[in-house]
Design a protein around this motif. Sequence first.
Motif, PDB file in Angstrom:
ATOM      1  N   HIS A   1       0.806  -1.218   0.000  1.00  0.00           N
ATOM      2  CA  HIS A   1       0.000   0.000   0.000  1.00  0.00           C
ATOM      3  C   HIS A   1       0.846   1.278   0.000  1.00  0.00           C
ATOM      4  O   HIS A   1       0.313   2.372   0.177  1.00  0.00           O
ATOM      5  N   GLY A   2       2.168   1.125  -0.178  1.00  0.00           N
ATOM      6  CA  GLY A   2       3.024   2.287  -0.392  1.00  0.00           C
ATOM      7  C   GLY A   2       3.454   3.055   0.838  1.00  0.00           C
ATOM      8  O   GLY A   2       3.741   4.250   0.741  1.00  0.00           O
ATOM      9  N   HIS A   3       3.554   2.393   1.976  1.00  0.00           N
ATOM     10  CA  HIS A   3       3.890   3.090   3.220  1.00  0.00           C
ATOM     11  C   HIS A   3       5.338   2.808   3.640  1.00  0.00           C
ATOM     12  O   HIS A   3       5.618   1.968   4.498  1.00  0.00           O
ATOM     13  N   ALA A   4       6.271   3.536   3.021  1.00  0.00           N
ATOM     14  CA  ALA A   4       7.697   3.313   3.252  1.00  0.00           C
ATOM     15  C   ALA A   4       8.091   3.530   4.713  1.00  0.00           C
ATOM     16  O   ALA A   4       8.917   2.788   5.252  1.00  0.00           O
ATOM     17  N   ALA A   5       7.515   4.524   5.368  1.00  0.00           N
ATOM     18  CA  ALA A   5       7.865   4.787   6.772  1.00  0.00           C
ATOM     19  C   ALA A   5       7.508   3.596   7.652  1.00  0.00           C
ATOM     20  O   ALA A   5       8.283   3.219   8.545  1.00  0.00           O
ATOM     21  N   LEU A   6       6.367   3.000   7.419  1.00  0.00           N
ATOM     22  CA  LEU A   6       5.971   1.839   8.210  1.00  0.00           C
ATOM     23  C   LEU A   6       6.828   0.629   7.854  1.00  0.00           C
ATOM     24  O   LEU A   6       7.206  -0.140   8.737  1.00  0.00           O
ATOM     25  N   VAL A   7       7.159   0.458   6.590  1.00  0.00           N
ATOM     26  CA  VAL A   7       8.052  -0.632   6.191  1.00  0.00           C
ATOM     27  C   VAL A   7       9.368  -0.509   6.953  1.00  0.00           C
ATOM     28  O   VAL A   7       9.870  -1.485   7.517  1.00  0.00           O
ATOM     29  N   ARG A   8       9.921   0.694   6.978  1.00  0.00           N
ATOM     30  CA  ARG A   8      11.181   0.903   7.699  1.00  0.00           C
ATOM     31  C   ARG A   8      11.024   0.623   9.198  1.00  0.00           C
ATOM     32  O   ARG A   8      11.863  -0.028   9.812  1.00  0.00           O
ATOM     33  N   ALA A   9       9.947   1.128   9.782  1.00  0.00           N
ATOM     34  CA  ALA A   9       9.722   0.930  11.221  1.00  0.00           C
ATOM     35  C   ALA A   9       9.638  -0.556  11.561  1.00  0.00           C
ATOM     36  O   ALA A   9      10.217  -1.010  12.559  1.00  0.00           O
ATOM     37  N   LEU A  10       8.924  -1.310  10.754  1.00  0.00           N
ATOM     38  CA  LEU A  10       8.782  -2.745  11.014  1.00  0.00           C
ATOM     39  C   LEU A  10      10.104  -3.482  10.788  1.00  0.00           C
ATOM     40  O   LEU A  10      10.496  -4.335  11.591  1.00  0.00           O
ATOM     41  N   ALA A  11      10.808  -3.131   9.710  1.00  0.00           N
ATOM     42  CA  ALA A  11      12.099  -3.772   9.431  1.00  0.00           C
ATOM     43  C   ALA A  11      13.096  -3.483  10.548  1.00  0.00           C
ATOM     44  O   ALA A  11      13.847  -4.375  10.964  1.00  0.00           O
ATOM     45  N   GLU A  12      13.096  -2.264  11.057  1.00  0.00           N
ATOM     46  CA  GLU A  12      13.994  -1.902  12.159  1.00  0.00           C
ATOM     47  C   GLU A  12      13.663  -2.676  13.434  1.00  0.00           C
ATOM     48  O   GLU A  12      14.506  -2.836  14.304  1.00  0.00           O
ATOM     49  N   ARG A  13      12.440  -3.164  13.533  1.00  0.00           N
ATOM     50  CA  ARG A  13      12.010  -3.940  14.702  1.00  0.00           C
ATOM     51  C   ARG A  13      12.112  -5.445  14.466  1.00  0.00           C
ATOM     52  O   ARG A  13      11.638  -6.236  15.260  1.00  0.00           O
ATOM     53  N   GLY A  14      12.738  -5.815  13.346  1.00  0.00           N
ATOM     54  CA  GLY A  14      13.013  -7.227  13.100  1.00  0.00           C
ATOM     55  C   GLY A  14      12.065  -7.946  12.168  1.00  0.00           C
ATOM     56  O   GLY A  14      12.154  -9.172  12.027  1.00  0.00           O
ATOM     57  N   ALA A  15      11.157  -7.233  11.500  1.00  0.00           N
ATOM     58  CA  ALA A  15      10.254  -7.903  10.553  1.00  0.00           C
ATOM     59  C   ALA A  15      11.073  -8.538   9.436  1.00  0.00           C
ATOM     60  O   ALA A  15      12.083  -8.000   8.990  1.00  0.00           O
ATOM     61  N   ASP A  16      10.625  -9.695   8.992  1.00  0.00           N
ATOM     62  CA  ASP A  16      11.285 -10.424   7.912  1.00  0.00           C
ATOM     63  C   ASP A  16      10.893  -9.798   6.582  1.00  0.00           C
ATOM     64  O   ASP A  16       9.770  -9.970   6.121  1.00  0.00           O
ATOM     65  N   ASP A  56      13.078   0.935  -2.075  1.00  0.00           N
ATOM     66  CA  ASP A  56      14.314   1.392  -1.431  1.00  0.00           C
ATOM     67  C   ASP A  56      14.373   0.966   0.037  1.00  0.00           C
ATOM     68  O   ASP A  56      15.399   0.477   0.509  1.00  0.00           O
ATOM     69  N   ALA A  57      13.266   1.152   0.762  1.00  0.00           N
ATOM     70  CA  ALA A  57      13.228   0.789   2.187  1.00  0.00           C
ATOM     71  C   ALA A  57      13.483  -0.702   2.368  1.00  0.00           C
ATOM     72  O   ALA A  57      14.231  -1.112   3.266  1.00  0.00           O
ATOM     73  N   LEU A  58      12.864  -1.506   1.530  1.00  0.00           N
ATOM     74  CA  LEU A  58      13.056  -2.956   1.636  1.00  0.00           C
ATOM     75  C   LEU A  58      14.488  -3.348   1.304  1.00  0.00           C
ATOM     76  O   LEU A  58      15.088  -4.171   2.003  1.00  0.00           O
ATOM     77  N   LEU A  59      15.050  -2.771   0.249  1.00  0.00           N
ATOM     78  CA  LEU A  59      16.431  -3.089  -0.122  1.00  0.00           C
ATOM     79  C   LEU A  59      17.419  -2.645   0.956  1.00  0.00           C
ATOM     80  O   LEU A  59      18.396  -3.345   1.220  1.00  0.00           O
ATOM     81  N   GLU A  60      17.146  -1.512   1.597  1.00  0.00           N
ATOM     82  CA  GLU A  60      18.003  -1.045   2.707  1.00  0.00           C
ATOM     83  C   GLU A  60      18.059  -2.080   3.829  1.00  0.00           C
ATOM     84  O   GLU A  60      19.022  -2.130   4.589  1.00  0.00           O
TER      85      GLU A  60
END
Length: 139
Positions: free
Chosen positions: A62-77, A102-106
Amino acid sequence: MTEHSDPHPGEPSEETVELAHQLLDWAREGQAERVAAYVDAGAPVDLAGPDGNTLLMLAAYHGHAALVRALAERGADVNRLNDRGQAPVAGAVFKGEADVVDALLEHGADLDAGHPTARETAAMFERTDLLPLSRPADP
């Protein structure tokens, strides 16, 4: 058995199920602070709906890069596939969400995970410009 015992031990309560549905809805809506607060309070970072779509997958699609980053920083796979074998990064490519890609690749997303892969998706939908090697270098 007492009046207060759980008639279905091991199954989540109605309240837990309702909260899970709410978290998945908030991920679709991109409510980064709210979802992150619940994850910080103990909600599973890789919570998934019945179709296997995780909070991160829904945020990515759904295009929410900030949430993708927040979840990835908290250990989401970032490479967890849904029940259809799709990866979050392929969904982001399909939707044309460069910031999400970009967020996912980071955070280590694999462009070759799932089926179709992000690379295959980019080729199918003429979105190769979203892949890192296809983009012009920053000045």
